[in-house]
Motif scaffolding. Structure first.
Motif, PDB file in Angstrom:
ATOM      1  N   ALA A 180       0.954  -1.173   0.011  1.00 26.53           N
ATOM      2  CA  ALA A 180       0.056  -0.093   0.005  1.00 26.53           C
ATOM      3  C   ALA A 180       0.833   1.357  -0.003  1.00 26.53           C
ATOM      4  O   ALA A 180       0.464   2.302  -0.796  1.00 26.53           O
ATOM      5  CB  ALA A 180      -0.914   0.030   1.033  1.00 26.53           C
ATOM      6  N   LYS A 234      -6.351   1.233   2.605  1.00 28.46           N
ATOM      7  CA  LYS A 234      -5.455   2.250   2.878  1.00 28.46           C
ATOM      8  C   LYS A 234      -4.972   3.027   1.750  1.00 28.46           C
ATOM      9  O   LYS A 234      -5.199   4.211   1.462  1.00 28.46           O
ATOM     10  CB  LYS A 234      -4.459   1.790   3.665  1.00 28.46           C
ATOM     11  CG  LYS A 234      -3.473   2.798   4.126  1.00 28.46           C
ATOM     12  CD  LYS A 234      -2.085   2.191   4.763  1.00 28.46           C
ATOM     13  CE  LYS A 234      -1.068   3.366   4.698  1.00 28.46           C
ATOM     14  NZ  LYS A 234       0.324   2.859   5.275  1.00 28.46           N
ATOM     15  N   ALA A 235      -4.443   2.109   0.654  1.00 24.76           N
ATOM     16  CA  ALA A 235      -3.973   2.872  -0.322  1.00 24.76           C
ATOM     17  C   ALA A 235      -5.084   3.570  -1.368  1.00 24.76           C
ATOM     18  O   ALA A 235      -4.976   4.575  -1.638  1.00 24.76           O
ATOM     19  CB  ALA A 235      -3.453   1.626  -1.379  1.00 24.76           C
ATOM     20  N   LEU A 259      -5.798  -2.054  -7.742  1.00 21.16           N
ATOM     21  CA  LEU A 259      -5.314  -2.252  -6.320  1.00 21.16           C
ATOM     22  C   LEU A 259      -5.603  -3.611  -5.631  1.00 21.16           C
ATOM     23  O   LEU A 259      -6.894  -4.070  -5.729  1.00 21.16           O
ATOM     24  CB  LEU A 259      -5.940  -1.227  -5.261  1.00 21.16           C
ATOM     25  CG  LEU A 259      -5.473   0.220  -5.550  1.00 21.16           C
ATOM     26  CD1 LEU A 259      -6.463   1.108  -4.672  1.00 21.16           C
ATOM     27  CD2 LEU A 259      -3.959   0.378  -5.017  1.00 21.16           C
TER      28      LEU A 259
END
Length: 411
Positions: A63, A91-92, A80
């Motif tokens: 991330a 989170k990313a 992702l």
């Protein structure tokens, strides 16, 4: 005191969202791939490199690396992995969405459980693909994301499709609400569609009016409290402009103030320290002006704020901390800004004649204020009994409907 439309294979249509700008129309769609499995990254890279209208701009394995590469490459689309290390896809997605709102996000996972899907949708992903999906599905999802349309793998379950539909409905409703408020507030700024009333601030021992607080009332529908208008202005990025509009209207009445009284205006730290505000005061008697800063407004840099208002205070402008006791920042505001006035919030003054804890706290703040050279102004006084207790605590000034409601200045 202020008084993505999902039309994936096999899934239902959730309605037409407003079209979003197409990306990649003047060049290839730039894609960042983030997955902790090297084989998956390489397979996606090969897929992207085979398409002339797609361009791979980076590959990340966790991330944090995805966030860093997104900052550097500013991709059109980020694919992702949901479960990659250092915080995973949520989170990313969250960080990339905040930093680069125009970047589209696609979730890729070996899992098809509802929790994983909802977590990614909640962080702004516009599509969710299960690893092993057909090549055509992946390519279609990338292209759909650049058009603001959502995609789901056919493996995704019905309850997750329903969750996506609700998510998109809320997103569209929030967008319509944002656009409505921004339009209303911009009209208010452009047309000056507000009325300024003045509430007296009274010396408790002498009953003499010492000043007037300017209170804005808005004339456009919907009929919401003043606090709501300013909160919505903050949410749509127009709070400084709306505050300056209110200040202009209030300053226009300064010549009508009774002799030996001051005008008190509410401002956020950003507006109070702005050049636009300073320009408004060129012809104003600074000795007759008080700026109230609410404790609810965060201050990121106290030295910078102090430096910005130092010249104004040197010229005579006085500073008040508003709504003290209603939140958590008031003591730091007081210690950092050394205000001339400390305004007790209505939550402290209400029923102070009947509740000992309120009396004790108000008394302690009064003692503290005198020790640092500030004066107390008690807000929201409604009854003779509240007035009497505050006067006995040696509170200097007060305001509230018992002492006078907001209205036109006296003739």
């Amino acid at each position: 005191m202020r008084e993505s439309t999902p039309r994936g294979a096999g899934h239902p249509d959730f309605g037409d969202a407003p079209p979003k700008p197409s990306r990649g129309s003047h060049g290839p769609i730039r894609i960042l791939v983030a997955d902790d499995e090297r084989e998956v990254r390489e397979a996606l890279a090969d897929l992207i490199n085979e398409e002339p209208n797609l361009q791979l701009v980076g590959m990340a394995g966790d991330a944090d690396e995805a966030i860093e590469l997104a900052d550097a490459a500013r991709p059109d689309v980020v694919v992702l992995d949901v479960a990659m290390p250092k915080g995973g896809g949520p989170k990313a997605a969250r960080e990339i969405r905040i930093r680069h709102p125009g970047t589209r996000l696609l979730a890729l996972s070996a899992h098809e459980d509802g929790a994983s899907v909802r977590a990614m949708l909640g962080e702004g992903a516009e599509g969710y693909l299960v690893k092993g999906a057909p090549v055509e599905d992946i390519l279609e999802a990338i292209h759909r994301s650049t058009q603001g349309q959502a995609s789901l793998s056919s493996e995704i379950t019905t309850d997750v499709v329903t969750a996506l539909g609700e998510h998109l409905k809320r997103e569209r409703a929030a967008s319509r609400r944002w656009e409505l408020w921004r339009s209303l507030i911009q009209r208010t700024i452009d047309d000056g569609s507000l009325v300024v009333l003045f509430q007296p601030i009274v010396h408790l021992k002498t009953r003499r009016v010492a000043g007037f607080e300017a209170v804005s009332r808005f004339t456009l529908e919907p009929d919401h409290p003043t606090e709501t208008w300013f909160a919505e202005a903050d949410a749509v990025g127009l709070v400084k402009e709306l505050e300056l509009t209110s200040v202009r209207a209030a300053l226009a009445s300064m010549d009508q103030l009774p002799p030996d009284t001051y005008l008190s205006i509410n401002l956020s730290p950003e507006t109070a320290s702005s050049t636009e505000f300073r320009d408004l005061l060129i012809e104003v008697d600074h000795d007759r002006l008080v700026v109230e800063m609410t404790e609810h407004t965060p201050v990121q840099d106290y030295p910078k704020l102090n430096a910005a208002v130092h010249e104004l205070r040197w010229r005579g402008l006085r500073l008040a901390i508003d709504d003290v006791g209603a939140g958590f920042a008031s003591l730091r505001h007081i210690l950092e800004l050394s205000p001339d006035f400390i305004k007790l919030d209505v939550t402290l003054t209400r029923d102070i004649d009947r509740e000992e804890p309120r009396r004790s706290l108000a008394g302690a703040l009064t003692t503290f204020a005198k020790a640092i050279g500030s004066e107390i102004v008690a807000e929201g006084i409604q009854t003779e009994e509240e007035f009497g207790v505050l006067k006995s605590l040696d509170v200097t000034f007060g305001q509230g409907y018992y002492l006078g409601a907001p209205g036109p200045l006296p003739l």
